[in-house]
Design a protein around this motif. Structure first.
Motif, short mmCIF file in Angstrom:
data_model
loop_
_atom_site.label_atom_id
_atom_site.label_comp_id
_atom_site.label_asym_id
_atom_site.label_seq_id
_atom_site.Cartn_x
_atom_site.Cartn_y
_atom_site.Cartn_z
N LEU A 366 37.72 44.39 41.50
CA LEU A 366 37.94 43.98 40.11
C LEU A 366 36.60 43.67 39.44
CD1 LEU A 366 41.01 41.55 40.47
CD2 LEU A 366 41.02 43.83 39.46
N ALA A 367 35.75 42.93 40.16
CA ALA A 367 34.47 42.54 39.56
C ALA A 367 33.63 43.77 39.24
CB ALA A 367 33.72 41.59 40.50
N GLY A 368 33.79 44.82 40.07
CA GLY A 368 33.00 46.02 39.86
C GLY A 368 33.48 46.86 38.69
N SER A 369 34.76 46.75 38.30
CA SER A 369 35.23 47.70 37.29
C SER A 369 36.09 47.13 36.17
CB SER A 369 35.99 48.84 37.99
OG SER A 369 37.02 48.30 38.80
N VAL A 370 36.38 45.83 36.19
CA VAL A 370 37.28 45.29 35.16
C VAL A 370 36.56 44.18 34.39
CG1 VAL A 370 39.48 44.10 34.77
CG2 VAL A 370 39.31 45.83 36.56
N ARG A 371 36.45 44.37 33.05
CA ARG A 371 35.78 43.38 32.22
C ARG A 371 36.76 42.27 31.83
NH1 ARG A 371 35.73 44.37 27.07
NH2 ARG A 371 35.75 46.58 27.52
N SER A 372 37.97 42.67 31.41
CA SER A 372 38.92 41.63 31.01
C SER A 372 40.28 41.84 31.65
CB SER A 372 39.02 41.56 29.48
OG SER A 372 39.98 42.47 29.04
N ILE A 373 40.89 40.72 32.02
CA ILE A 373 42.23 40.73 32.64
C ILE A 373 43.11 39.90 31.71
CG2 ILE A 373 43.56 39.96 34.65
CD1 ILE A 373 41.02 40.12 36.32
N GLU A 374 44.17 40.53 31.17
CA GLU A 374 45.02 39.77 30.24
C GLU A 374 46.47 39.84 30.67
OE1 GLU A 374 44.58 41.44 26.34
OE2 GLU A 374 42.45 40.87 26.31
N LEU A 375 47.17 38.71 30.56
CA LEU A 375 48.61 38.72 30.82
C LEU A 375 49.28 39.48 29.67
CD1 LEU A 375 49.64 35.14 32.02
CD2 LEU A 375 49.45 37.25 33.34
N ALA A 376 50.30 40.30 30.00
CA ALA A 376 50.93 41.10 28.96
C ALA A 376 52.45 40.90 28.97
CB ALA A 376 50.57 42.56 29.15
N GLY A 377 52.91 39.78 29.48
CA GLY A 377 54.36 39.51 29.53
C GLY A 377 54.59 38.37 30.48
N ASN A 378 55.88 38.03 30.67
CA ASN A 378 56.17 36.90 31.55
C ASN A 378 56.26 37.32 33.01
OD1 ASN A 378 56.29 34.93 29.63
ND2 ASN A 378 58.43 35.43 29.10
N PRO A 379 55.49 36.68 33.89
CA PRO A 379 55.61 36.98 35.32
C PRO A 379 56.96 36.48 35.85
CG PRO A 379 53.67 35.59 34.83
CD PRO A 379 54.48 35.64 33.60
N SER A 380 57.56 37.14 36.85
CA SER A 380 58.81 36.60 37.43
C SER A 380 58.49 35.92 38.76
CB SER A 380 59.86 37.67 37.73
OG SER A 380 59.61 38.82 37.03
N ARG A 381 58.99 34.69 38.86
CA ARG A 381 58.78 33.92 40.08
C ARG A 381 59.74 34.38 41.17
NH1 ARG A 381 56.96 28.55 39.41
NH2 ARG A 381 57.96 27.99 41.35
N ILE A 382 59.29 34.35 42.44
CA ILE A 382 60.23 34.64 43.51
C ILE A 382 61.06 33.40 43.80
CG2 ILE A 382 58.98 36.54 44.60
CD1 ILE A 382 58.37 34.45 46.81
N TYR A 383 62.18 33.65 44.42
CA TYR A 383 63.20 32.64 44.60
C TYR A 383 63.16 32.21 46.06
CZ TYR A 383 67.93 30.80 44.17
OH TYR A 383 69.00 29.99 44.14
N SER A 384 62.47 31.09 46.36
CA SER A 384 62.30 30.71 47.76
C SER A 384 61.84 29.25 47.84
CB SER A 384 61.23 31.61 48.40
OG SER A 384 60.85 31.14 49.67
N ASN A 385 62.22 28.54 48.90
CA ASN A 385 61.63 27.21 49.09
C ASN A 385 60.56 27.25 50.18
OD1 ASN A 385 63.20 27.43 51.34
ND2 ASN A 385 64.02 25.35 51.26
N PHE A 386 60.18 28.47 50.57
CA PHE A 386 59.15 28.65 51.59
C PHE A 386 57.91 29.33 50.99
CE2 PHE A 386 57.54 31.64 54.94
CZ PHE A 386 56.78 30.69 55.60
N LEU A 387 58.13 30.45 50.31
CA LEU A 387 57.01 31.18 49.72
C LEU A 387 56.87 30.87 48.25
CD1 LEU A 387 57.24 34.84 51.02
CD2 LEU A 387 55.36 33.25 51.38
N PHE A 388 55.63 30.69 47.80
CA PHE A 388 55.39 30.52 46.37
C PHE A 388 54.76 31.81 45.85
CE2 PHE A 388 52.74 29.72 42.74
CZ PHE A 388 53.58 28.99 41.93
N GLY A 389 55.27 32.32 44.74
CA GLY A 389 54.61 33.50 44.18
C GLY A 389 55.44 34.19 43.13
N TYR A 390 54.98 35.38 42.77
CA TYR A 390 55.57 36.13 41.67
C TYR A 390 55.92 37.54 42.15
CZ TYR A 390 53.64 32.30 39.04
OH TYR A 390 53.35 31.05 38.59
N SER A 391 57.08 38.02 41.70
CA SER A 391 57.46 39.38 42.11
C SER A 391 57.04 40.40 41.07
CB SER A 391 58.97 39.46 42.32
OG SER A 391 59.63 39.06 41.15
N SER A 392 56.68 39.94 39.85
CA SER A 392 56.11 40.90 38.90
C SER A 392 55.08 40.19 38.03
CB SER A 392 57.20 41.54 38.05
OG SER A 392 57.51 40.71 36.97
#
Ligand code: HEM
Length: 398
Positions: A366-392
């Motif tokens: 990313l550092a080598g080729s991307v100048r800007s990173i922008e969110l373009a919508g709502n991320p979807s959270r995964i449904y778990s009490n063990f793993l934290f994160g996003y599925s999209s």
């Protein structure tokens, strides 16, 4: 904080409806260890939230056992069926023997070429999404890195890989409340039987790969059974795919939300190694691991009885302000490598080197080729009490 204000940690929805980090901040100061009742007839459990208490508990593998299971949901409903056979849910002395075997899969000789392929693959994946407009980072990039890495490590035939990824997603995380326990159970069985067949095949047709190595090396004077080989391959897939994916997705989300940090990394104001550790601390994909007390003991002055379930919340430890000053600030130059994202002590993650290498390859591409990173919508959270994160994660890379 009154009793009614404790969150239900058995319910995956809790982690989508609430901001867990707000909760842990308050709990650490007021109830650093507390008893959590469970719904219905399920057993209650201890919740441990401070960094030092969690670190001490991880070290105490002699009396805080992994053998019944290490994930809350499994412990609430019975015992882990892989107990004593799969590395993560085995106690000493067998644990040490299996771990020595598994560590061979992570020797520099095996990992060198695997990491090189990770770097090449990540560079070309990142190049394919720069300036394309909005895309889903989870589906287009993150999904293709860890699973392919583990498949390379295990020499899984190309034609089988898509199916394995599908089972793996069903087995551990779900995008919504619609995926039920039965689907997960079937997917887990599918993975284990797939590896049992592959183990048999590799015993008959040995190659220069990790499955052959696990299947043909004696442990305590005997070869592992097909089931043991299969379960330990399965643990590499499970451990190696989801949590690495979650850290990549969570890391890119944090970079999009903190453009100043992204600019600092690109300008060299933070090193890649420190940035990797901060992303790991910030995301903490495995929110908790759990143990069962084998004897009466004390944690943070609290009496724990033999047989009690003890949950260790990495996600809270990694925000503990006594260890990480100003923990809610994402600071890529922070020296945060003490984090408990990979656990601690005898069960410390065997894949930590690979997990770090994957994240390093991503940040460096990313550092080598991307100048800007922008969110373009709502991320979807995964449904778990063990793993934290996003599925999209819809984003734009320029
Ligand atoms: C153990 C997290 C990547 C395989 C663990 C533990 C944690 C963890 C917290 C300790 C569990 C416990 O104490 O009960 C993570 C995270 C990763 C990651 C956050 C990515 C960012 C990987 C990878 C692999 C892997 C890439 C395999 C290729 C394992 C295995 C164990 C383990 C087999 C069990 C070790 C033992 O019980 O001795 N992992 N892991 N993990 N991890 Fe990872």
């Amino acid at each position: 904080m009154g009793a009614g204000e404790f969150l239900d940690l058995t319910d995956p929805a809790t982690f989508v409806r609430h901001e867990p980090r707000d909760y842990w901040q308050e709990i650490r100061s007021q109830h650093p260890i507390y008893w959590h009742d469970s719904p219905g007839d399920l057993p209650g459990f201890w919740v441990v939230t401070r960094f030092s208490d969690i670190q001490t508990a991880y070290r105490n593998a002699k009396f805080l056992s992994s053998a019944r299971g290490t994930v809350l949901d499994v412990l609430l409903h019975g015992n882990d069926s892989a107990s004593g056979k799969m590395l993560a849910v085995t106690d000493r002395p067998r644990h040490q023997q299996l771990r020595n075997l598994m560590l061979r899969a992570f020797s520099p000789k095996v990992l060198g070429p695997v990491v090189e392929r990770v770097e090449q693959r990540t560079r070309s994946l990142v190049a394919s999404v720069v300036d394309v407009g909005t895309f889903d980072f989870a589906a287009e990039v993150a999904e293709h890195i860890p699973m392919t890495t583990i498949c390379d490590l295990l020499s899984i035939p190309d034609g089988d890989r898509a199916e394995l990824l599908k089972w793996n997603k069903l087995a551990l995380s779900a995008d919504s409340e619609e995926v039920d326990d039965l689907d997960s159970l079937i997917a887990r069985n599918d993975i284990v039987s797939y590896f049992m067949d592959l183990a048999k095949h590799r015993r008959e047709n040995p190659g220069d790969d990790v499955i052959t190595m696990i299947a043909s090396t004696q442990v305590d004077g005997e070869l592992l059974s097909d089931e043991e080989v299969a379960l330990n391959c399965y643990s590499l897939i499970l451990g190696g795919d989801e949590s690495s994916r979650m850290s990549a997705i969570g890391g890119v989300k944090a970079l999009a939300e903190n453009p100043g940090q992204w600019a600092a990394l690109r300008a060299g104001a933070a090193s890649l190694d420190d940035a990797v550790e901060e992303v790991l601390r910030w995301v903490t994909p495995a929110m908790h691991f759990a143990r069962t007390a084998l004897i009466d003991l004390e944690i943070a002055g609290q009496k724990i009885r033999a047989g009690d379930i003890v949950t260790l919340w990495n996600t809270s430890a990694n925000d503990d302000e006594t260890v990480f000053p100003d923990p809610r600030t994402f600071d890529l130059a922070r020296k945060s490598s003490k984090h408990l994202t990979f656990g601690h002590g005898p069960h410390f993650c065997v894949g930590a080197f690979l997990g770090r290498a994957e994240l390093r390859a991503l940040l460096s591409s990313l550092a080598g080729s991307v100048r800007s990173i922008e969110l373009a919508g709502n991320p979807s959270r995964i449904y778990s009490n063990f793993l934290f994160g996003y599925s999209s994660l819809p984003v734009n890379f320029r």
